[in-house]
Write a protein that holds these residues in place. Structure first.
Motif, PDB file in Angstrom:
ATOM      1  N   GLY A  83     -33.321-101.110  62.664  1.00 12.26           N
ATOM      2  CA  GLY A  83     -32.783-100.375  63.805  1.00 12.26           C
ATOM      3  C   GLY A  83     -33.806 -99.564  64.557  1.00 12.26           C
ATOM      4  O   GLY A  83     -33.501 -99.030  65.633  1.00 12.26           O
ATOM      5  N   VAL A  84     -35.016 -99.449  64.026  1.00 12.50           N
ATOM      6  CA  VAL A  84     -36.056 -98.675  64.711  1.00 12.50           C
ATOM      7  C   VAL A  84     -36.587 -99.458  65.903  1.00 12.50           C
ATOM      8  O   VAL A  84     -36.950-100.627  65.789  1.00 12.50           O
ATOM      9  CB  VAL A  84     -37.202 -98.327  63.747  1.00 12.50           C
ATOM     10  N   GLU A  85     -36.622 -98.822  67.057  1.00  9.05           N
ATOM     11  CA  GLU A  85     -37.181 -99.427  68.270  1.00  9.05           C
ATOM     12  C   GLU A  85     -38.614 -98.986  68.502  1.00  9.05           C
ATOM     13  O   GLU A  85     -39.428 -99.761  68.982  1.00  9.05           O
ATOM     14  CB  GLU A  85     -36.328 -99.057  69.486  1.00  9.05           C
ATOM     15  N   THR A  86     -38.922 -97.734  68.198  1.00 10.08           N
ATOM     16  CA  THR A  86     -40.295 -97.273  68.354  1.00 10.08           C
ATOM     17  C   THR A  86     -40.508 -96.016  67.537  1.00 10.08           C
ATOM     18  O   THR A  86     -39.577 -95.259  67.254  1.00 10.08           O
ATOM     19  CB  THR A  86     -40.635 -96.989  69.833  1.00 10.08           C
ATOM     20  N   VAL A  87     -41.751 -95.835  67.118  1.00 13.91           N
ATOM     21  CA  VAL A  87     -42.216 -94.592  66.506  1.00 13.91           C
ATOM     22  C   VAL A  87     -43.462 -94.177  67.276  1.00 13.91           C
ATOM     23  O   VAL A  87     -44.407 -94.963  67.396  1.00 13.91           O
ATOM     24  CB  VAL A  87     -42.542 -94.768  65.011  1.00 13.91           C
ATOM     25  N   VAL A 124     -39.149 -90.681  66.776  1.00 13.62           N
ATOM     26  CA  VAL A 124     -38.524 -91.952  66.410  1.00 13.62           C
ATOM     27  C   VAL A 124     -37.356 -92.209  67.343  1.00 13.62           C
ATOM     28  O   VAL A 124     -36.588 -91.289  67.661  1.00 13.62           O
ATOM     29  CB  VAL A 124     -38.027 -91.918  64.950  1.00 13.62           C
ATOM     30  N   ALA A 125     -37.206 -93.459  67.810  1.00 11.98           N
ATOM     31  CA  ALA A 125     -36.017 -93.872  68.561  1.00 11.98           C
ATOM     32  C   ALA A 125     -35.422 -95.090  67.878  1.00 11.98           C
ATOM     33  O   ALA A 125     -36.126 -96.075  67.619  1.00 11.98           O
ATOM     34  CB  ALA A 125     -36.367 -94.194  70.003  1.00 11.98           C
ATOM     35  N   THR A 126     -34.117 -95.001  67.587  1.00 15.69           N
ATOM     36  CA  THR A 126     -33.453 -96.073  66.849  1.00 15.69           C
ATOM     37  C   THR A 126     -32.104 -96.389  67.481  1.00 15.69           C
ATOM     38  O   THR A 126     -31.601 -95.639  68.316  1.00 15.69           O
ATOM     39  CB  THR A 126     -33.231 -95.669  65.378  1.00 15.69           C
ATOM     40  N   ARG A 127     -31.486 -97.495  67.005  1.00 18.23           N
ATOM     41  CA  ARG A 127     -30.202 -97.910  67.559  1.00 18.23           C
ATOM     42  C   ARG A 127     -29.040 -97.092  67.014  1.00 18.23           C
ATOM     43  O   ARG A 127     -27.967 -97.070  67.606  1.00 18.23           O
ATOM     44  CB  ARG A 127     -29.986 -99.404  67.297  1.00 18.23           C
ATOM     45  N   THR A 128     -29.224 -96.437  65.879  1.00 25.50           N
ATOM     46  CA  THR A 128     -28.164 -95.588  65.326  1.00 25.50           C
ATOM     47  C   THR A 128     -28.772 -94.254  64.912  1.00 25.50           C
ATOM     48  O   THR A 128     -29.957 -94.185  64.535  1.00 25.50           O
ATOM     49  CB  THR A 128     -27.506 -96.226  64.090  1.00 25.50           C
ATOM     50  N   ALA A 131     -30.188 -94.339  61.319  1.00 26.68           N
ATOM     51  CA  ALA A 131     -31.509 -94.965  61.180  1.00 26.68           C
ATOM     52  C   ALA A 131     -32.612 -94.019  61.642  1.00 26.68           C
ATOM     53  O   ALA A 131     -33.697 -93.983  61.049  1.00 26.68           O
ATOM     54  CB  ALA A 131     -31.557 -96.268  61.980  1.00 26.68           C
ATOM     55  N   ALA A 132     -32.345 -93.259  62.691  1.00 22.89           N
ATOM     56  CA  ALA A 132     -33.342 -92.303  63.173  1.00 22.89           C
ATOM     57  C   ALA A 132     -33.671 -91.293  62.089  1.00 22.89           C
ATOM     58  O   ALA A 132     -34.834 -90.952  61.850  1.00 22.89           O
ATOM     59  CB  ALA A 132     -32.822 -91.597  64.428  1.00 22.89           C
ATOM     60  N   TRP A 133     -32.646 -90.826  61.421  1.00 20.49           N
ATOM     61  CA  TRP A 133     -32.837 -89.860  60.335  1.00 20.49           C
ATOM     62  C   TRP A 133     -33.646 -90.454  59.194  1.00 20.49           C
ATOM     63  O   TRP A 133     -34.605 -89.865  58.705  1.00 20.49           O
ATOM     64  CB  TRP A 133     -31.457 -89.411  59.870  1.00 20.49           C
ATOM     65  N   ARG A 134     -33.256 -91.668  58.789  1.00 14.88           N
ATOM     66  CA  ARG A 134     -33.989 -92.291  57.672  1.00 14.88           C
ATOM     67  C   ARG A 134     -35.442 -92.544  58.051  1.00 14.88           C
ATOM     68  O   ARG A 134     -36.354 -92.272  57.264  1.00 14.88           O
ATOM     69  CB  ARG A 134     -33.309 -93.604  57.273  1.00 14.88           C
ATOM     70  N   ALA A 135     -35.672 -93.068  59.237  1.00 21.74           N
ATOM     71  CA  ALA A 135     -37.039 -93.429  59.624  1.00 21.74           C
ATOM     72  C   ALA A 135     -37.922 -92.194  59.752  1.00 21.74           C
ATOM     73  O   ALA A 135     -39.084 -92.201  59.301  1.00 21.74           O
ATOM     74  CB  ALA A 135     -36.996 -94.201  60.942  1.00 21.74           C
ATOM     75  N   ALA A 136     -37.405 -91.147  60.355  1.00 19.23           N
ATOM     76  CA  ALA A 136     -38.231 -89.952  60.542  1.00 19.23           C
ATOM     77  C   ALA A 136     -38.618 -89.329  59.211  1.00 19.23           C
ATOM     78  O   ALA A 136     -39.715 -88.789  59.063  1.00 19.23           O
ATOM     79  CB  ALA A 136     -37.496 -88.940  61.417  1.00 19.23           C
TER      80      ALA A 136
END
Length: 802
Positions: A83-87, A124-128, A131-136
């Protein structure tokens, strides 16, 4: 400087959590996150409710320590999350990596140095949102600890840890008038005050939505006070011209200064993510990260040495204040400017010396807050005035009467002459009468009762509009459109944040055009519809917006009045507007409706739109000496607080506050009284319960469970006396009241508690532990008295409360 401790490596950067599920917060702890997936509903465009097709959700990885060198930053694990689009890191920012509103000392994303807990490392920018929380949380920073400094006074001592390479002293201001400390004084009081900060506690947290149009333009919808600040910050980080950035203020549930400069930061974060992905990005901070990372009321350390003669006349005042800026300058210099010239209050003091220094620390980031430095120095000044009153054996009310500025003595500490009438004494007397000061002090009070009663008084002198140093921003724009049916569209550049600005604008426009307020629609600010109007601060919303509206109506009437005169068969200078009609002055039976005049203008294709502009009058001020005219005109406020204090538990109950305010002319009484009530309650909270518990730069109570703001059950009864007068420079003679409503409240409460307990209290807030400790350490009014030989005084009494 000590070598970094390289044993502490591999810190995981922390992120802002997404919505809906309870997870560990960005800085530890747990909190609930509301569902943020609601759709736009009509014109109620709250940021947390906004959603667009293809919208992404942002999160920020932030530093968990206050001072460190960034050795490495690994985003690989974050990018692998579904779901990550960019970091993004600092290297991917298309424009300048700077968000400092005045000084270029603050990066949007840190590169090599962490200076505060909450510094952003990556976006972080994500679709949900999940996912933003997990990725960051998976962004891994290798941080090498560096020495930190958390005491603002210690920060100014040579040889200590440096927050910035240029040193920890950001700026010094002063006021020097007369011969401070050398006037003839019989009694001298010395005191050291520690004044704590405050969380803004606005209704919704910081948030925005960024909507890109390719890579050439962008729209930001933000919860903010100052859309033009946001516009400038976003243009800077994207490398765009200002005209390519449109900022629309979303309905904003309170700002109190916390949504002045800080909203530029989340807006810039969302903007760079939107440009990188080509999709809308929403960024809403969870409350925990909001409280840790956003600006706070500045903490201050204030040292006093004031003197009076035996008759209770103030002879000199020396003030040395250190303001804790935190890790970045923000608008600390603007806050310090106001604090510096407000430190003496509405008193006639012939010899004054004030020094105000701003110190960088690794603490919470200081910024704008209702009162802009004046509440802190007023709290200290009013405590010292009470001390002096006791030292010379006068009632605190009488001591103030002898020293207040009035129409005869109207020169403030900077040497500026106040406009007449000077209403400090009238405010004092009205508030005291409303509170029943004499009756309260005449009746016996039980000394052995567990709950002791006390009554305290405090005054404030507030400079309306921006300080001389910010004159370039003291401007405002308005657009007024008379529709063909007689209804009116008004656009202004200053914002509605719950203080009633749009209601005041509606009232002013309606009065100026002689129509019913219901016929006037005032729209939320948008940077593409009006010119840069500066910040919505300093109680200038109704003042500056109103003056711009009046200017627009004046220009509109150069076209409206000739049409009305033709319909009425009179000269244009005879036309007056009132009661929904244009009528002949002196002949009210000869009238035509404003709607008919508007229809005639439309039929004849006469322009029915006008712009208006306001700027404050130029003033002279010498920053080196603090001499001159820092503000155009002033308002006075006096609060009297009645409290009950439980000596065993240290709990303060504020029973009643009586507030008298010099307001010029009232524009909208309900809104005016609402401002006073809200200001009193916010001031009471700051003075009694709102303690920012900070451990090595980390806020350990970042929730309203542990950071205690007053509830409706805690709010005191508020009695209000409105003191009206002519002569102010605002619309129809009005003065701002939003900030004067708060400034004296905490000081009045402090003085009431001191009277109740008979011990001095020199630390704000007056929490139960602070009161219990003071009762254990001090004897009732244990004055240390000594006779000393001073250069220009025979034996003085030097008194310091323990």
């Amino acid at each position: 400087m000590p070598r970094p401790d390289r044993r502490s490596v591999g810190h995981r950067a922390v992120a802002d959590p997404g919505p809906r599920t309870p997870d560990p917060g960005p800085l530890g702890g747990r909190h609930e996150r509301p569902d943020a997936r609601a759709k736009v509903t009509g014109s109620t465009r709250y940021v947390g409710d906004l959603a667009l097709p293809g919208m992404l959700h942002a999160a920020a990885a932030v530093a968990p320590v206050a001072s460190a060198r960034v050795a490495a930053l690994d985003t690989g694990a974050a990018r692998a999350v579904d779901g990550v689009e960019t970091v993004l890191t600092a290297a991917e920012i298309p424009g300048a990596n700077l968000v400092g509103v005045i000084f270029p000392d603050q990066p949007l994303l840190v590169t090599d140095r962490v200076r505060m807990v909450g510094d952003r490392l990556a976006l972080v920018a994500t679709r949900t949102p999940e996912a933003a929380w997990r990725a960051a949380r998976l962004v891994e920073a290798t941080l090498e600890p560096m020495p930190a400094v958390h005491d603002p006074v210690a920060a100014l001592v040579a040889g200590g840890p440096l927050v910035h390479d240029g040193g920890n002293l950001l700026r010094t201001f002063q006021v020097a008038r007369g011969k401070a400390g050398r006037g003839r004084a019989d009694v001298v009081v010395e005191a050291l005050y520690h004044v704590g900060g405050q969380e803004h506690a606005y209704l919704e947290p910081q948030g925005c939505l960024a909507i890109p149009e390719g890579r050439s333009r962008i729209t930001i919808i933000a919860s903010c006070q100052c859309p033009f600040y946001v516009q400038q910050a976003v243009a800077r980080v994207l490398g765009l011209p200002l005209a390519a950035v449109r900022v629309e203020q979303a309905p904003t549930g309170g700002g109190f200064g916390g949504k002045e400069d800080y909203p530029s930061e989340p807006a810039a974060c969302a903007a760079v993510l939107a440009f990188a992905t080509g999709r809308p990005v929403r960024f809403v901070l969870p409350r925990e990260l909001d409280m840790q990372g956003s600006t706070k009321r500045h903490a201050m350390v204030i040292r006093h040495r004031w003197g009076a003669d035996r008759d209770g006349r103030l002879r000199f005042a020396e003030v040395d204040a250190v303001l804790d800026a935190g890790a970045y300058a923000g608008i600390s210099t603007v806050v310090a400017e106001r604090a510096n010239v407000s430190a003496i209050g509405p008193y006639d003091v012939p010899n004054v010396h004030v020094r105000t220094r701003i110190a960088y620390t690794n603490n919470l980031f200081g910024g704008a807050f209702r009162g802009f430095g004046a509440p802190q120095v007023t709290w200290a000044a009013e405590a010292t005035v009470d001390r002096l009153a006791r030292a010379v054996g006068l009632d605190p009310l009488e001591f103030r009467r002898r020293n207040l500025l009035d129409d005869r003595r109207r020169r403030i500490c900077t040497g500026q002459l106040l406009r007449r009438p000077v209403l400090a004494r009238e405010c004092l007397d009205r508030a005291a009468a409303l509170a029943g000061w004499d009756e309260f002090h005449a009746r016996p009070r039980a000394a052995a009762a567990p709950a002791r009663e006390g009554m305290g008084i405090a005054l404030a002198l507030y400079g309306c509009n921006l300080h001389h140093g910010g004159q370039r921003l003291d401007r405002s724009s308005a657009v007024v459109i008379l529709q063909a049916d007689g209804s009116v569209v008004v656009r202004v550049g200053l914002t509605e944040i719950g203080q009633g600005n749009l209601t005041a604008c509606q009232t002013i426009a309606a009065q100026a055009l002689g129509v019913d307020p219901a016929a006037v629609q005032v729209w939320q600010p948008d940077t593409t519809t009006v010119a840069d109007s500066g910040p919505t601060v300093a109680s200038r919303g109704a003042h500056a917006s109103g003056m711009a509206i009046l200017d627009a109506v004046r220009r509109l009437r150069t076209r409206l009045d000739p049409v009305a005169a033709e319909l009425l068969g009179c000269r244009r200078e005879q036309v007056e507007l009132a009661g929904g009609s244009a009528r002949v002055a002196g002949a009210p039976d000869r009238s035509v409706s404003v709607a008919d005049v508007a229809a005639a203008m439309s039929a004849r294709r006469i322009e029915a739109i006008a712009t208006g502009w306001y700027r404050s009058k130029p003033r002279r001020f010498d920053p080196a000496t603090g001499a001159g005219e820092p503000y155009e005109f002033y308002a006075v406020a006096c609060h009297v607080a009645r409290v009950a204090v439980d000596r065993e538990l240290g709990v303060v109950r504020v029973e009643e506050v009586s507030a008298a305010h010099d307001v010029g002319r009232v524009i909208h009484r309900d809104a005016l009284e609402g401002q006073i009530q809200g200001g009193v309650v916010q001031g009471v909270g700051w003075g009694t319960t709102e303690r920012l518990a900070v451990d090595r730069g980390r806020l350990v109570n970042p929730s309203f469970t542990d950071y205690l703001i007053p509830t409706s059950a805690d709010a005191p009864k508020v009695n209000i006396a409105i003191v009206e007068s002519d002569g102010a420079g605002g619309p129809f003679g009005a003065k701002g009241v939003g900030e004067p409503a708060l400034i004296p409240a905490a000081a009045a409460v402090r003085n009431a508690v001191v009277e109740a307990l008979g011990v001095e209290l020199d630390t704000l807030p007056l929490t139960p532990p602070a009161i219990v400790a003071a009762l254990g350490d001090a004897h009732p009014f244990a004055w240390v008295v000594a006779e000393e030989e001073h250069e220009h005084a025979s034996p003085e009494t030097v008194a310091s409360g323990r």
